[in-house]
Design a protein around this motif. Structure first.
Motif, short mmCIF file in Angstrom:
data_model
loop_
_atom_site.label_atom_id
_atom_site.label_comp_id
_atom_site.label_asym_id
_atom_site.label_seq_id
_atom_site.Cartn_x
_atom_site.Cartn_y
_atom_site.Cartn_z
N GLY A 82 -0.53 -8.91 -4.02
CA GLY A 82 -1.85 -8.48 -4.46
C GLY A 82 -1.72 -7.57 -5.67
N PRO A 83 -2.84 -7.03 -6.15
CA PRO A 83 -2.85 -6.23 -7.39
C PRO A 83 -2.46 -4.78 -7.14
N TYR A 84 -1.26 -4.55 -6.66
CA TYR A 84 -0.86 -3.20 -6.24
C TYR A 84 0.37 -2.72 -7.02
N VAL A 85 0.35 -1.43 -7.33
CA VAL A 85 1.49 -0.75 -7.92
C VAL A 85 1.72 0.52 -7.10
N TYR A 86 2.99 0.81 -6.82
CA TYR A 86 3.34 1.92 -5.93
C TYR A 86 4.09 3.01 -6.68
N ALA A 87 3.79 4.26 -6.34
CA ALA A 87 4.55 5.41 -6.86
C ALA A 87 5.45 5.91 -5.74
N VAL A 88 6.76 5.95 -6.01
CA VAL A 88 7.74 6.35 -5.00
C VAL A 88 8.42 7.64 -5.45
N ASP A 89 8.46 8.62 -4.57
CA ASP A 89 9.11 9.90 -4.84
C ASP A 89 10.60 9.78 -4.56
N SER A 90 11.43 9.99 -5.58
CA SER A 90 12.87 9.82 -5.39
C SER A 90 13.48 10.89 -4.50
N ALA A 91 12.76 11.99 -4.27
CA ALA A 91 13.29 13.04 -3.40
C ALA A 91 13.28 12.60 -1.94
N THR A 92 12.35 11.73 -1.58
CA THR A 92 12.20 11.32 -0.18
C THR A 92 12.27 9.81 0.02
N GLY A 93 12.06 9.04 -1.04
CA GLY A 93 11.99 7.59 -0.92
C GLY A 93 10.65 7.10 -0.42
N LYS A 94 9.70 8.03 -0.25
CA LYS A 94 8.39 7.66 0.30
C LYS A 94 7.38 7.35 -0.80
N THR A 95 6.44 6.48 -0.47
CA THR A 95 5.35 6.17 -1.39
C THR A 95 4.35 7.32 -1.40
N VAL A 96 4.04 7.80 -2.59
CA VAL A 96 3.09 8.91 -2.72
C VAL A 96 1.76 8.46 -3.31
N ALA A 97 1.67 7.19 -3.72
CA ALA A 97 0.41 6.64 -4.21
C ALA A 97 0.52 5.13 -4.27
N ARG A 98 -0.60 4.46 -3.95
CA ARG A 98 -0.70 3.03 -4.20
C ARG A 98 -1.93 2.81 -5.05
N VAL A 99 -1.72 2.18 -6.22
CA VAL A 99 -2.80 1.93 -7.15
C VAL A 99 -3.24 0.47 -7.01
N THR A 100 -4.52 0.27 -6.80
CA THR A 100 -5.10 -1.08 -6.73
C THR A 100 -5.76 -1.40 -8.06
N LEU A 101 -5.36 -2.51 -8.66
CA LEU A 101 -5.90 -2.90 -9.97
C LEU A 101 -7.12 -3.79 -9.80
N THR A 102 -8.17 -3.47 -10.53
CA THR A 102 -9.35 -4.34 -10.60
C THR A 102 -9.56 -4.77 -12.04
N GLY A 103 -10.49 -5.70 -12.25
CA GLY A 103 -10.77 -6.18 -13.59
C GLY A 103 -9.79 -7.22 -14.08
N ILE A 104 -8.94 -7.72 -13.19
CA ILE A 104 -7.96 -8.75 -13.54
C ILE A 104 -8.10 -9.91 -12.57
N GLY A 105 -7.43 -11.01 -12.89
CA GLY A 105 -7.42 -12.14 -11.97
C GLY A 105 -6.42 -11.90 -10.86
N LYS A 106 -6.16 -12.92 -10.08
CA LYS A 106 -5.20 -12.81 -8.99
C LYS A 106 -3.79 -12.85 -9.55
N PRO A 107 -2.99 -11.80 -9.34
CA PRO A 107 -1.61 -11.82 -9.84
C PRO A 107 -0.84 -13.03 -9.29
N ARG A 108 0.01 -13.58 -10.15
CA ARG A 108 0.70 -14.81 -9.80
C ARG A 108 2.18 -14.56 -9.48
N ASP A 109 2.89 -13.89 -10.37
CA ASP A 109 4.32 -13.63 -10.17
C ASP A 109 4.70 -12.38 -10.97
N VAL A 110 4.40 -11.22 -10.40
CA VAL A 110 4.62 -9.95 -11.10
C VAL A 110 6.11 -9.60 -11.07
#
Length: 354
Positions: A82-110
């Motif tokens: 899906g249209p998602y991008v993740y921010a990962v904190d290198s101190a913990t390896g945990k995701t600190v944000a997930r960004v959902t993209l709108t205004g675009i078509g369905k991603p095909r092969d990111v």
């Protein structure tokens, strides 16, 4: 790979299994390889980098170091997420944000992500597992969020075509000074570096033209000052001096870790280390110091416990603790296996249809 028709899908599955088997064999056959594969560096160097712990990130296919959030790396899955991008904190390896993209078509092969000098993240929907059959691909652009939290943003979408016809690609790099976008195609026969127009247009087609040859690459990144371009593949990584908008010479080998499905590379925000990533659940991101860049903290900029150690810098003086011979023998083993893989792929493509 799920996008392929059955015959090609089988070939892709065979390739992945073959690569895994080759790496396993290299670990057994090459002295010191087991320690290198486990730690991302020569034997005794210890672990470095961080592990992505988010179970949603199973096919991390690109990396970009944040400039405004120290120690944070942006990544994304390959296909079917899906249209998602993740921010990962290198101190913990945990995701600190997930960004959902709108205004675009369905991603095909990111396949790639890069941060431009305008503070925007560029996401490359540029993969083509059908070996160059799509007549266009896309790039998405949005401003890096100032706050780290799950959010939805409206992205710009740019249509891309290549001057010399469709092709598969997995590397997208935005120059940190000029802002120009480059794509590296992935092919054992005709890999190349493609340059986009001076400014991308959201209203028309952006034609990328070939400006240099490249080996088989799965990702690439410019150094923060824009003077070097590093590219990686499954079994290699090289750094090229960058001058007048072109890579210069044959480049220098970088002692990248063996990661199986090796998919991503980026520089740390301070340029002191290269961060190498791979696909897979709980995948490891390994830091390799950049020779001559000063003793920066690299991935540990956020205070993480996994700050880079001496994990095998490319072109460093003298052999590594594991021995230069170990890497050379391993490279020969893997190079031979790669040649066999390509030959098998070609034979399979040429099999007559039943």
């Amino acid at each position: 790979m799920r996008l392929l028709p059955p015959p090609i899908a089988f070939s892709a599955a065979f390739s992945a299994a073959f690569c895994a088997a080759v790496v396993s064999a290299a670990v057994v056959l090459v002295p010191g390889a087991a320690a290198f594969a486990a730690t991302g560096g020569p034997s005794g160097s210890g672990p470095s980098g961080f592990t992505i712990t988010d179970p949603r990130i199973k096919e991390s296919s690109g990396l970009a170091a944040s400039r405004i959030h120290p120690g944070v790396y942006w990544t994304h899955n390959d296909s079917d997420d899906g249209p998602y991008v993740y921010a990962v904190d290198s101190a913990t390896g945990k995701t600190v944000a997930r960004v959902t993209l709108t205004g675009i078509g369905k991603p095909r092969d990111v396949e790639a992500i890069s941060l431009g000098p305008d503070g925007a993240l560029y996401v490359g929907d540029i993969g083509d597992n059908r070996d160059g059959t799509w007549d266009h691909v896309w790039i998405y652009r949005f401003q890096e969020p100032k706050q780290l939290a799950d959010t939805t943003v409206k992205a710009e979408q740019f249509t891309v075509r290549y001057e010399d016809g469709p092709r598969n690609a997995e590397a997208l790099m935005v120059h940190p000074v000029t802002g120009r976008v480059y794509i590296g195609s992935k092919s054992e026969d005709k890999g190349g570096l493609y340059e986009g127009p001076e400014k991308l247009s959201a209203s028309g087609t952006n034609v990328f033209r070939r400006v240099a040859g490249l080996p088989w690459v799965t990702d690439g990144a410019f150094s923060p000052d824009g003077t070097r371009l590093t590219v990686r593949g499954y079994f290699l990584a090289r750094t090229y001096p960058w001058k007048d908008g072109r890579p210069q010479g044959e480049g220098e080998r970088v002692d990248a870790p063996w990661q199986g499905q090796a998919e991503s590379v980026t520089y740390t925000a301070d340029g002191s280390a290269l961060m190498f990533g791979a696909e897979g659940a709980s995948s490891r991101v390994v830091a390799v110091p950049v020779p001559g860049a000063g003793g920066g903290t690299g991935a540990g900029a956020s205070g993480g416990a996994d700050a880079p150690t001496g994990a095998g810098g490319g072109q460093a003086d003298g052999p590594s603790p594991a021995g230069e011979g170990s890497f050379t023998k391993g490279a020969l083993v893997l190079a031979g296996a790669t040649a066999a893989l390509f030959a098998a792929k070609r034979l399979f493509r040429r099999r007559p249809k039943p």
